[in-house]
Design an enzyme around this catalytic site. Structure first.
Site, PDB file in Angstrom:
ATOM      1  N   TRP A 130     -37.602  75.215 -14.159  1.00 11.95           N
ATOM      2  CA  TRP A 130     -35.520  74.398 -13.881  1.00 11.95           C
ATOM      3  C   TRP A 130     -35.121  74.271 -15.170  1.00 11.95           C
ATOM      4  O   TRP A 130     -35.468  73.146 -15.957  1.00 11.95           O
ATOM      5  CB  TRP A 130     -35.802  73.822 -12.611  1.00 11.95           C
ATOM      6  CG  TRP A 130     -34.311  73.809 -12.184  1.00 11.95           C
ATOM      7  CD1 TRP A 130     -33.704  74.938 -12.607  1.00 11.95           C
ATOM      8  CD2 TRP A 130     -33.805  72.970 -11.607  1.00 11.95           C
ATOM      9  NE1 TRP A 130     -32.031  74.852 -12.031  1.00 11.95           N
ATOM     10  CE2 TRP A 130     -31.944  73.281 -11.501  1.00 11.95           C
ATOM     11  CE3 TRP A 130     -33.727  71.665 -11.513  1.00 11.95           C
ATOM     12  CZ2 TRP A 130     -31.501  72.303 -10.576  1.00 11.95           C
ATOM     13  CZ3 TRP A 130     -32.630  70.351 -11.050  1.00 11.95           C
ATOM     14  CH2 TRP A 130     -31.314  70.498 -10.259  1.00 11.95           C
ATOM     15  N   ASP A 210     -42.122  66.881  -8.189  1.00 12.35           N
ATOM     16  CA  ASP A 210     -40.169  68.152  -7.673  1.00 12.35           C
ATOM     17  C   ASP A 210     -40.568  68.428  -5.675  1.00 12.35           C
ATOM     18  O   ASP A 210     -40.972  69.902  -6.583  1.00 12.35           O
ATOM     19  CB  ASP A 210     -39.782  68.682  -8.814  1.00 12.35           C
ATOM     20  CG  ASP A 210     -38.141  69.112  -9.023  1.00 12.35           C
ATOM     21  OD1 ASP A 210     -38.012  69.175  -7.102  1.00 12.35           O
ATOM     22  OD2 ASP A 210     -37.489  69.849  -9.393  1.00 12.35           O
ATOM     23  N   LYS A 245     -31.862  73.185   0.739  1.00 10.64           N
ATOM     24  CA  LYS A 245     -32.834  74.371   1.091  1.00 10.64           C
ATOM     25  C   LYS A 245     -33.262  74.339   2.285  1.00 10.64           C
ATOM     26  O   LYS A 245     -32.416  74.573   3.169  1.00 10.64           O
ATOM     27  CB  LYS A 245     -33.603  74.594  -0.180  1.00 10.64           C
ATOM     28  CG  LYS A 245     -33.187  75.313  -1.693  1.00 10.64           C
ATOM     29  CD  LYS A 245     -32.422  74.647  -1.724  1.00 10.64           C
ATOM     30  CE  LYS A 245     -32.535  75.151  -3.611  1.00 10.64           C
ATOM     31  NZ  LYS A 245     -31.529  74.035  -4.660  1.00 10.64           N
TER      32      LYS A 245
HETATM   33  C1  LMR Z   1     -30.952  77.454  -9.260  1.00  9.00           C
HETATM   34  O1  LMR Z   1     -32.320  77.362  -9.659  1.00  9.00           O
HETATM   35  O2  LMR Z   1     -30.378  78.171  -8.238  1.00  9.00           O
HETATM   36  C2  LMR Z   1     -30.690  75.630  -7.825  1.00  9.00           C
HETATM   37  O3  LMR Z   1     -32.073  74.925  -7.744  1.00  9.00           O
HETATM   38  C3  LMR Z   1     -29.368  75.060  -8.084  1.00  9.00           C
HETATM   39  C4  LMR Z   1     -29.094  74.256  -9.155  1.00  9.00           C
HETATM   40  O4  LMR Z   1     -28.925  73.665  -9.389  1.00  9.00           O
HETATM   41  O5  LMR Z   1     -29.302  75.237 -10.317  1.00  9.00           O
END
Ligand code: LMR
Length: 397
Positions: A130, A210, A245
């Site tokens: 992420w 996570d 979520k």
């Molecule tokens: C995402 O990856 O789209 C979600 O976790 C929202 C975010 O905060 O990035």
């Protein structure tokens, strides 16, 4: 002074929300930011959340501070959800929960705690991960290193992952995605988890798991396999949990940092530091989301209904995965995109490149992250064929 401030581009994921809203194409499709959507493209408030809010409205008696660790009932409920009520970790009283402003807040708390307590430590993130993991751990001041997760052919590279994990020095931190890997959608199976945990434990690396999508992969219990194995096998671990979520509480900002220590005394030491870290950051977490979650989880009736709601969201996402592959079949693309049916969670690394993603946006108003990550939950029965046709055009045409 402000004349020296540089303007920076907005966040690549959150920026898509505005771009999508500004698009007037009636056929537009939002596969960008990771929020669940129903068959009508809405992100509804869960019924159990509505009910818990009604109860809260009549029963709440104060708005005074809840303390840096948040509501203890919330923390206990989340630990039972994450570990299972009969967990040996809970029986040994070696875990502690600190309520945080979302999963992101919990990650930042973990980052700040580690940077203060272990100043020479690096954090190892999977490639890919992420993107905000990088931003928030950089902001916390932790040096960032990377380990392999997905290969150039858009497959989970487990051998590469294991080899990289074996090179992490003792005392460093490794971030593991519990389930529904964001962005790829490729998850570890149980055997692979066992191998990862063996390496991490034997090398004396601190695992930070996570856990943002419990219930969105294979089920609330199945998805907890990794975090439970980590907590039961390792003397020390950090787990960041999110209710964004699975409770649909995105804007309430509710999550939790769970620290697992060797024993109760070490846990109490760590707990004292986490209060200091939270205090210096935002002092007390927001209360509303935690109250909703603990109202649901502490009611047998509401929690049974909530489990059904999570199950319905998961089933819809998993069905859409196969439906998309089926919709791509007439274009001869079922092999190239077959992995989408086997990935888990909201996200899929489609394998589309950034030029193809750009064309999907400009020519079809289909929005996804430039990395080729699609939020499968943004698909609907009535736009599957449109999306499949557009993908075929940018891949074949
Ligand atoms: C995402 O990856 O789209 C979600 O976790 C929202 C975010 O905060 O990035």
């Amino acid at each position: 002074m402000f004349e020296n401030v540089d303007r920076v581009p907005g966040d690549a994921i959150l920026g898509l929300i505005q771009e999508f809203q500004a698009d007037n194409n009636p056929n537009k499709v939002d596969l960008g930011v990771g929020v669940y959507r129903d068959e009508y493209g809405r992100t509804p408030i869960l019924e159990t959340v509505h009910e818990a809010e009604k109860t809260r409205l009549t029963e709440e008696s104060t708005k005074t501070y809840i303390g840096s660790h948040g509501d203890p009932e919330f923390g206990d409920s989340i630990q039972r959800l994450v570990f299972g009520a009969a967990s040996p970790v809970l029986a040994a009283n070696r875990a502690t929960a600190t309520q945080a402003p979302g999963g992101t807040g919990a990650l930042r708390l973990a980052g700040d705690f580690c940077r203060t307590q272990f100043p020479t430590t690096s954090i190892w993130l999977p490639t890919p991960t992420w993107p905000n993991h990088i931003g928030l751990f950089e902001a916390a001041g932790l040096p960032i290193k990377r380990y392999t997760y997905v290969d150039d052919n858009n497959q989970l590279d487990f051998a590469g992952m294991l080899a990289d994990l074996k090179s992490i020095p003792a005392g460093d931190i490794v971030l593991l995605h519990a389930c529904c890997h964001n962005p790829s959608g490729f998850d570890l199976n149980r055997e692979q988890w066992q191998q990862v945990v063996d390496v991490v434990r034997d090398r004396g690396v601190l695992p930070l798991v996570d856990f943002a999508y419990q219930g969105f992969g294979n089920g609330l219990e199945d998805d907890a396999f990794g975090p439970r194995l980590v907590a039961e096998s390792c003397d020390e671990a950090l787990i960041t949990q999110s209710c964004s979520k699975n409770f649909g509480l995105y804007r309430e900002r509710i999550g939790c940092l769970i620290a697992v220590a060797r024993d109760e005394s070490a846990m109490t030491d760590v707990r004292s530091q986490l209060a200091t870290t939270a205090r210096g950051n935002y002092s007390n977490p927001p209360a509303h989301g935690g109250a909703i979650v603990s109202t649901i989880l502490n009611s047998e009736e509401l929690s049974a209904r909530w489990r059904d709601e999570v199950s319905a969201m998961r089933s819809r996402i998993n069905a859409l995965r196969s439906d998309l592959v089926d919709a791509l079949a007439p274009y001869g693309l079922e092999q190239q995109f077959g992995h989408i049916a086997n990935q888990r969670g909201m996200f899929s690394y489609t394998g589309l490149n950034s030029d193809q993603v750009e064309r999907l946006k400009n020519e079809y108003s289909i929005y996804m992250v430039a990395s080729g990550r699609a939020n499968v939950a943004g698909l609907r029965q009535d736009n599957l064929d449109y999306v499949a046709g557009a993908i075929s055009d940018v891949v074949n045409g």
